[in-house]
Design a protein around this motif. Sequence first.
Motif, PDB file in Angstrom:
ATOM      1  N   LEU A 151       0.850  -1.189   0.000  1.00  0.00           N
ATOM      2  CA  LEU A 151       0.000   0.000   0.000  1.00  0.00           C
ATOM      3  C   LEU A 151       0.884   1.236   0.000  1.00  0.00           C
ATOM      4  O   LEU A 151       1.815   1.349   0.798  1.00  0.00           O
ATOM      5  N   MET A 152       0.567   2.168  -0.908  1.00  0.00           N
ATOM      6  CA  MET A 152       1.273   3.445  -0.930  1.00  0.00           C
ATOM      7  C   MET A 152       0.265   4.552  -0.679  1.00  0.00           C
ATOM      8  O   MET A 152      -0.718   4.676  -1.418  1.00  0.00           O
ATOM      9  N   PRO A 153       0.459   5.341   0.371  1.00  0.00           N
ATOM     10  CA  PRO A 153      -0.474   6.435   0.644  1.00  0.00           C
ATOM     11  C   PRO A 153      -0.640   7.340  -0.565  1.00  0.00           C
ATOM     12  O   PRO A 153       0.290   7.575  -1.333  1.00  0.00           O
ATOM     13  N   ASN A 154      -1.882   7.831  -0.710  1.00  0.00           N
ATOM     14  CA  ASN A 154      -2.285   8.774  -1.750  1.00  0.00           C
ATOM     15  C   ASN A 154      -2.468   8.152  -3.125  1.00  0.00           C
ATOM     16  O   ASN A 154      -2.804   8.849  -4.070  1.00  0.00           O
ATOM     17  N   ARG A 155      -2.280   6.827  -3.248  1.00  0.00           N
ATOM     18  CA  ARG A 155      -2.690   6.161  -4.492  1.00  0.00           C
ATOM     19  C   ARG A 155      -4.197   5.958  -4.433  1.00  0.00           C
ATOM     20  O   ARG A 155      -4.767   5.689  -3.377  1.00  0.00           O
ATOM     21  N   THR A 156      -4.854   6.081  -5.557  1.00  0.00           N
ATOM     22  CA  THR A 156      -6.314   5.988  -5.604  1.00  0.00           C
ATOM     23  C   THR A 156      -6.764   4.544  -5.825  1.00  0.00           C
ATOM     24  O   THR A 156      -6.244   3.856  -6.710  1.00  0.00           O
ATOM     25  N   TYR A 157      -7.711   4.117  -5.015  1.00  0.00           N
ATOM     26  CA  TYR A 157      -8.322   2.791  -5.132  1.00  0.00           C
ATOM     27  C   TYR A 157      -9.839   2.953  -5.196  1.00  0.00           C
ATOM     28  O   TYR A 157     -10.377   4.020  -4.891  1.00  0.00           O
ATOM     29  N   TRP A 158     -10.524   1.903  -5.604  1.00  0.00           N
ATOM     30  CA  TRP A 158     -11.973   1.867  -5.442  1.00  0.00           C
ATOM     31  C   TRP A 158     -12.283   1.367  -4.048  1.00  0.00           C
ATOM     32  O   TRP A 158     -11.706   0.372  -3.585  1.00  0.00           O
ATOM     33  N   LEU A 159     -13.190   2.037  -3.371  1.00  0.00           N
ATOM     34  CA  LEU A 159     -13.668   1.600  -2.068  1.00  0.00           C
ATOM     35  C   LEU A 159     -15.109   1.146  -2.202  1.00  0.00           C
ATOM     36  O   LEU A 159     -15.939   1.878  -2.745  1.00  0.00           O
ATOM     37  N   VAL A 195      -5.682   6.404   0.788  1.00  0.00           N
ATOM     38  CA  VAL A 195      -5.186   6.439   2.156  1.00  0.00           C
ATOM     39  C   VAL A 195      -4.304   7.678   2.278  1.00  0.00           C
ATOM     40  O   VAL A 195      -3.244   7.758   1.654  1.00  0.00           O
ATOM     41  N   MET A 196      -4.754   8.658   3.048  1.00  0.00           N
ATOM     42  CA  MET A 196      -4.033   9.929   3.136  1.00  0.00           C
ATOM     43  C   MET A 196      -2.798   9.815   4.010  1.00  0.00           C
ATOM     44  O   MET A 196      -1.788  10.477   3.765  1.00  0.00           O
ATOM     45  N   LEU A 222       3.752   0.626  15.549  1.00  0.00           N
ATOM     46  CA  LEU A 222       5.039   0.884  14.919  1.00  0.00           C
ATOM     47  C   LEU A 222       4.890   1.940  13.828  1.00  0.00           C
ATOM     48  O   LEU A 222       3.905   1.942  13.086  1.00  0.00           O
ATOM     49  N   ALA A 223       5.874   2.817  13.710  1.00  0.00           N
ATOM     50  CA  ALA A 223       5.863   3.820  12.642  1.00  0.00           C
ATOM     51  C   ALA A 223       6.147   3.150  11.303  1.00  0.00           C
ATOM     52  O   ALA A 223       6.957   2.218  11.216  1.00  0.00           O
ATOM     53  N   THR A 224       5.493   3.623  10.254  1.00  0.00           N
ATOM     54  CA  THR A 224       5.717   3.068   8.917  1.00  0.00           C
ATOM     55  C   THR A 224       5.221   4.043   7.869  1.00  0.00           C
ATOM     56  O   THR A 224       4.415   4.933   8.174  1.00  0.00           O
ATOM     57  N   ARG A 225       5.689   3.869   6.640  1.00  0.00           N
ATOM     58  CA  ARG A 225       5.239   4.707   5.536  1.00  0.00           C
ATOM     59  C   ARG A 225       4.442   3.898   4.521  1.00  0.00           C
ATOM     60  O   ARG A 225       3.906   4.466   3.571  1.00  0.00           O
ATOM     61  N   HIS A 226       4.396   2.576   4.668  1.00  0.00           N
ATOM     62  CA  HIS A 226       3.597   1.748   3.778  1.00  0.00           C
ATOM     63  C   HIS A 226       3.211   0.467   4.507  1.00  0.00           C
ATOM     64  O   HIS A 226       3.720   0.189   5.601  1.00  0.00           O
ATOM     65  N   LEU A 227       2.306  -0.285   3.918  1.00  0.00           N
ATOM     66  CA  LEU A 227       1.875  -1.562   4.491  1.00  0.00           C
ATOM     67  C   LEU A 227       2.199  -2.678   3.517  1.00  0.00           C
ATOM     68  O   LEU A 227       1.895  -2.578   2.321  1.00  0.00           O
ATOM     69  N   GLU A 228       2.782  -3.736   4.032  1.00  0.00           N
ATOM     70  CA  GLU A 228       3.064  -4.926   3.239  1.00  0.00           C
ATOM     71  C   GLU A 228       1.925  -5.930   3.404  1.00  0.00           C
ATOM     72  O   GLU A 228       1.028  -5.748   4.227  1.00  0.00           O
TER      73      GLU A 228
END
Length: 621
Positions: free
Chosen positions: A337-345, A356-357, A371-377
């Motif tokens: 997951l990369m924040p600010n990429r557009t998905y259908w919800l 995801v802002m 835990l701090a993170t900038r993306h989700l695996e």
Amino acid sequence: MTTSSEKSGVVVAKGLLRFITCGSVDDGKSTLLGRLLYDAGVVPDDQLAALAGDSRRLHADAGDVLDFSLLTDGLDAERQQGITIDVAYRYFHTVRRSFIVADCPGHEQYTRNMATGASNAELAVVLVDARKGLLTQTRRHSFICGLLGIRQVVLAINKMDLVGYDETVYDEIVTQYRELAPELGIEQVHYLPVCALSGDNVGARSSRMPWYRGPSLLELLESIDIAVAGASDFRMPVQWVNRPDHSFRGYAGTICGGRVARGDEIVVQPGFQRARVERVVSPEGDVDAAEIGQAVTLCLDREIDVTRGDVIADALHAAPVADQFTCHLLWMGDVPLMPNRTYWLKVGTRTVNARVMSIKHKVDVNTQAKLATRHLELNEVGYCTLGLDADIAFEPYNVNRTLGGFILVDRENHATVACGMLDFALDRSANVHWQHLDIDKSVRGASKNQRPLCLWFTGLSGAGKSTIANLVERRLHALGFHTYLLDGDNVRHGINKNLGFTPEDRVENIRRIAEVAHLMVDAGLIVLVSAISPYESERRAARELFEPGEFFEVFVDATVEECEARDAKGLYRKARAGLIRNFTGIDAPYERPQAPDIHLVTAGRRAEQMAEQVAERIPAI
């Protein structure tokens, strides 16, 4: 917290029970479920004969002992590895109750499969190996159950025969789980010792453990009381508009909260239209009222605009409406997951664009540490802020699973990449509104005697985007057009100064550029954007900010070899030497446009020729 071993009576419960079995690898989930089906008397004779043959073939040294796990381990890979990979669903019933059970995988890499099984369950049977006690997987599975709204757990302490049916071993595990359950949101736990292989306390109470005086697993499942989850106020997402002929118009859906009756006043959300219910039509015909869980068609006393995705709600106690939320998100995609990429919800029956802002933190599902993170695996859980492109009627997930649970879908391949649980709406969602302006884009463009639009130049570094865009702007300026050139390098000195070149930062870089370009078009300008913009998803998101006919993708098509031969800035040389990481075309991908509005193949052509080709299109546009 209730303990079933403290109860001796069994109360017959009615209705369908959806439950899951989960636990660590080799704890015996599939064996327990197979034994449960056997003791419930729902395994046909021919399937029993096949089971006996398979058991003898796979376990030649075990005599006539049946391997009950084969009743549920349907995949060949599962049989070979001795583990559960997919979610195996089974429907069965007894004289007292009907059941749908999902046998969920135990391996950490199949967490998304386990979450799929838990999403519709009302109860979880969590297995623990009596020899091993509570493990990391036990905590992880219990956490996911709590996260997905399962409030009742049966802790089945299995393989009691391997610890000599020792009551002290059982009591120690019970004490440990009693301390753990409240931390994970589990409100009610029922404990029982079992031996799945021999059937002790599965279908009938065991004489080998006289110290346990509670019901067997089957008796417990037949008698357990599961409260129906859902809002107390009336809610019904509209699935479709039912109009078989000109004389009938109704709105069909399944009620996910409260009840509705003829004469009730309703509101259609996310709007404000009101009406009264004139008819409630069930599959059996007209009824006076209907309640949660029933599929009905509602006819209203007047015609109003209602479409699929709207929510019909109690007019006096309407659902909240918002477009920005906090939520828990379980990432199920192979690509992070990369924040600010557009998905259908997709929530209820509604589909909107979402991004995801920010990720406030991710949750270690094994320890629940933040835990701090900038993306989700894959299989990671995050607590995020979510922004939609339209308002939706919602309720928190712990109040209403239907209006609070959602999935995210990749817009490229239509794969489901996440499931989420809405927590609450952000204050700014309700407090920030569009301000009407008397002077709009058409007026500003008319004053400049031009049509505002965006020319978006994309291509590899060194392809010639900036050179061509600069020449196009010079040409347009000479013709009297009002323009502005947003160059990818230049904006990184200002508005995007804080961004690097990770995939997450590249997504945010293009989002910001697109928003600025959108404002400039709104100002009546012809804006030219020169940016690598390597991802198709972000280029599409940029296009969707503009009205039809305002956005033109210009693909400056040059091969990596051509760009590397030019390498005016020496960037490719540094990238090859490992001095620059995440360089597009070398160690970061570039997704070629599939259908650009203008395709410029640079091989053998001068920049002036290609600029003229673009500039000539402007008056026609």
